[in-house]
Design a protein around this motif. Structure first.
Motif, PDB file in Angstrom:
ATOM      1  N   GLN A 157       0.815  -1.208   0.000  1.00 39.11           N
ATOM      2  CA  GLN A 157       0.000   0.000   0.000  1.00 39.11           C
ATOM      3  C   GLN A 157       0.852   1.262   0.000  1.00 39.11           C
ATOM      4  N   ARG A 158       2.027   1.204   0.592  1.00 43.93           N
ATOM      5  CA  ARG A 158       2.906   2.365   0.556  1.00 43.93           C
ATOM      6  C   ARG A 158       3.242   2.740  -0.885  1.00 43.93           C
ATOM      7  N   THR A 159       3.475   1.733  -1.732  1.00 40.57           N
ATOM      8  CA  THR A 159       3.744   2.008  -3.142  1.00 40.57           C
ATOM      9  C   THR A 159       2.508   2.578  -3.825  1.00 40.57           C
ATOM     10  N   VAL A 160       1.332   2.050  -3.444  1.00 44.90           N
ATOM     11  CA  VAL A 160       0.077   2.567  -3.990  1.00 44.90           C
ATOM     12  C   VAL A 160      -0.119   4.025  -3.576  1.00 44.90           C
ATOM     13  N   ILE A 161       0.172   4.333  -2.302  1.00 48.28           N
ATOM     14  CA  ILE A 161       0.048   5.709  -1.809  1.00 48.28           C
ATOM     15  C   ILE A 161       0.955   6.640  -2.604  1.00 48.28           C
ATOM     16  N   VAL A 162       2.196   6.206  -2.831  1.00 50.10           N
ATOM     17  CA  VAL A 162       3.124   7.027  -3.617  1.00 50.10           C
ATOM     18  C   VAL A 162       2.600   7.214  -5.035  1.00 50.10           C
ATOM     19  N   SER A 163       1.977   6.169  -5.609  1.00 50.99           N
ATOM     20  CA  SER A 163       1.404   6.301  -6.954  1.00 50.99           C
ATOM     21  C   SER A 163       0.285   7.336  -6.973  1.00 50.99           C
ATOM     22  N   TRP A 164      -0.525   7.364  -5.921  1.00 52.67           N
ATOM     23  CA  TRP A 164      -1.573   8.369  -5.831  1.00 52.67           C
ATOM     24  C   TRP A 164      -0.963   9.764  -5.688  1.00 52.67           C
ATOM     25  N   LYS A 165       0.067   9.888  -4.845  1.00 48.95           N
ATOM     26  CA  LYS A 165       0.744  11.177  -4.691  1.00 48.95           C
ATOM     27  C   LYS A 165       1.301  11.655  -6.027  1.00 48.95           C
ATOM     28  N   GLN A 166       1.934  10.743  -6.737  1.00 46.32           N
ATOM     29  CA  GLN A 166       2.528  11.123  -8.008  1.00 46.32           C
ATOM     30  C   GLN A 166       1.462  11.354  -9.072  1.00 46.32           C
ATOM     31  N   GLY A 167       0.306  10.668  -8.916  1.00 46.76           N
ATOM     32  CA  GLY A 167      -0.813  10.946  -9.811  1.00 46.76           C
ATOM     33  C   GLY A 167      -1.268  12.386  -9.675  1.00 46.76           C
ATOM     34  N   MET A 168      -1.346  12.857  -8.429  1.00 50.67           N
ATOM     35  CA  MET A 168      -1.666  14.259  -8.200  1.00 50.67           C
ATOM     36  C   MET A 168      -0.531  15.152  -8.715  1.00 50.67           C
ATOM     37  N   GLY A 169       0.696  14.647  -8.631  1.00 46.08           N
ATOM     38  CA  GLY A 169       1.816  15.381  -9.205  1.00 46.08           C
ATOM     39  C   GLY A 169       1.680  15.526 -10.710  1.00 46.08           C
ATOM     40  N   THR A 170       1.055  14.531 -11.338  1.00 46.78           N
ATOM     41  CA  THR A 170       0.818  14.607 -12.778  1.00 46.78           C
ATOM     42  C   THR A 170      -0.196  15.694 -13.107  1.00 46.78           C
ATOM     43  N   VAL A 171      -1.199  15.849 -12.231  1.00 48.04           N
ATOM     44  CA  VAL A 171      -2.150  16.959 -12.404  1.00 48.04           C
ATOM     45  C   VAL A 171      -1.391  18.288 -12.340  1.00 48.04           C
ATOM     46  N   ALA A 172      -0.469  18.371 -11.366  1.00 52.24           N
ATOM     47  CA  ALA A 172       0.350  19.584 -11.246  1.00 52.24           C
ATOM     48  C   ALA A 172       1.184  19.794 -12.498  1.00 52.24           C
ATOM     49  N   GLN A 173       1.718  18.715 -13.034  1.00 52.21           N
ATOM     50  CA  GLN A 173       2.529  18.818 -14.259  1.00 52.21           C
ATOM     51  C   GLN A 173       1.687  19.357 -15.416  1.00 52.21           C
ATOM     52  N   PHE A 174       0.432  18.928 -15.484  1.00 55.55           N
ATOM     53  CA  PHE A 174      -0.473  19.425 -16.525  1.00 55.55           C
ATOM     54  C   PHE A 174      -0.709  20.923 -16.356  1.00 55.55           C
TER      55      PHE A 174
END
Length: 455
Positions: free
Chosen positions: A145-162
């Motif tokens: 789940q820690r890896t999943v949490i990081v994926s969610w964090k980075q998913g939001m980072g992708t929104v920021a990148q957009f």
């Protein structure tokens, strides 16, 4: 093994992931546009910008680990880390706006202004981001789940990148262009950054809990620093992650110069950014599966290795047809997201390693080492671009010489290649494999059971 560990609820993980939006909005904005804004909009000499970036990072060398230790030793009804996020978020939002404000000042006062604002911004970022990253191992003990949490964090980072890489220039023009447009865009990013971090703190509420009846642990600088410098996997991860960030920072800082002066195609900036962004999104849902299958160490190494290929192609063919550029950058966007995301997923392993070896966790301090490398790589990448361009005679807003254009190409493609090569070497010595981590967790669980039985 994973079923033994308590997991955070999906809603709390989702709320916590908004920290990835707030953190990356400011990070990507400054990495992608601050150097360009200071030289081409505000009229600051590129050598001054280079010096500013380096001085701010020297300050971070002291303030980042200090903030990590402060977080680890904080005791409040709001928890260890959440109070700092809640208090620091609005300060960070205001400073993001001030970074992209260009007041009418004398040349000397402009330098004073950018030094004061950027260094204060860096301190505010430390106050917020280190506690934010420290919450990941606190929210969940489950390795998967820690890896999943990081994926969610980075998913939001992708929104920021957009929002930054694709929408920045159109929105700046919509807000009036020039100094006014950048200032209004800074206001927008500052507000969204603040709200995002507040939502993040809300998500960690149930997990960041301090038992006020338990006596406070004594503070020892020597023991705390040992959690980093006596932690070989953490040192190797710091180097690998830092050189990857250096690669991307050089790439990002030279990006606008590449399109403006080498290609004379500013219209391609949002198009190429879109290709990189959407290719990177594909990585996020498959990252936990790949990490579980290959192991985080091996996957990180392979991600760094294959990130070199599209960069090398463009290094040797910088004026290749648009379709070649788009396809190479899409490939880079997909592959480079792997090590960029995995570094944060590997951080909790290093926290557990410290607890296993020294009997103390130090979530905040160890997290601070990675955030420091993040900022160090960003600063050196940006500083190298400013310094190198000044050395070859760069002059803003005029046609550039061949020497300047060649340097821009090297900084955008060649320097990142060297950064990824360095990370390959470092990650080779990272010793936490899947098997090693299973051993560490088993021994930690046994110790905890023995402590509970003794109470």
């Amino acid at each position: 093994m994973n079923s033994k560990y308590a997991k955070a609820s999906f809603l709390d993980v989702f709320k916590y992931s908004f920290g990835g939006l707030g953190s990356n909005l400011a990070f990507i904005l400054t990495m992608s546009y601050l150097t360009f804004f200071y030289t081409d909009i505000f009229g600051i000499d590129s050598m001054v910008v280079a010096g500013l970036m380096l001085i701010a990072r020297l300050i971070d060398a002291f303030t980042d680990p200090l903030m990590g230790m402060i977080g680890d030793h904080t005791r409040s009804k709001l928890g260890k880390y959440r109070p700092w996020i809640i208090i620091g978020a609005p300060l960070l939002g205001v400073l993001v706006f001030m970074l992209f404000t260009a007041p009418e000042l004398s040349p000397n006062m402009k330098i004073v202004y950018v030094y004061a604002v950027y260094i204060t911004y860096s301190l505010a970022s430390t106050i917020v981001n280190i506690p934010y990253h420290s919450l990941t191992p606190v929210i969940s003990k489950d390795p998967y789940q820690r890896t999943v949490i990081v994926s969610w964090k980075q998913g939001m980072g992708t929104v920021a990148q957009f929002v930054i890489t694709i929408m920045a220039l159109p929105l700046v023009e919509l807000f009036g262009g020039g100094k006014q447009g950048w200032a209004m865009y800074g206001v927008l990013i500052g507000v969204v950054t603040t709200v995002s971090f507040w939502i993040c703190a809300w998500g960690g509420k149930k997990y960041d809990v301090v038992d006020m009846d338990v006596p406070q642990q004594s503070f020892s600088l020597k023991d705390d620093l040992k959690l980093i410098f006596g932690n070989k996997p953490m040192v190797m991860l710091m180097i690998a992650f830092g050189t990857d960030v250096l690669a991307n920072a050089s790439y990002s800082a030279a990006n606008m110069y590449y399109f403006k002066y080498v290609l004379n195609r500013m219209d391609l900036v949002p198009k190429v950014a879109s290709a990189i962004l959407f290719a990177g999104i594909i990585t996020l849902p498959i990252l936990p599966v790949l990490a579980k299958w290959l192991g985080k160490k091996r996957l990180y190494w392979l991600g760094s290795l294959f990130s070199i290929i599209p960069l090398a192609v463009m290094w040797f063919r910088p004026t290749a047809p648009v379709m070649v550029l788009m396809s190479m950058m899409a490939a880079f966007g997909f592959i480079s997201r792997i090590p960029a995301n995995l570094g944060w997923a590997m951080l909790p392993e290093c926290v557990d390693y410290a607890e296993w070896k020294y009997g103390a966790r130090g979530d905040g301090l160890i997290s601070s080492s990675l955030t420091f490398m993040n900022k160090l790589g960003m600063a050196f990448g940006g500083a190298m671009v400013s310094f190198a361009l000044a050395k070859v005679g760069f002059v803003p807003n005029v046609a550039q010489t061949d020497a300047v254009n060649n340097m821009i190409v090297f900084l955008r493609f060649g320097m990142p290649v060297l950064g990824y090569v360095a990370s390959l070497i470092s990650m080779y010595f990272y010793e936490i494999t899947n098997e090693k981590y299973s051993q560490i967790r088993s021994e930690l669980d046994l110790r905890n059971m023995q402590k509970e039985a003794a109470i």
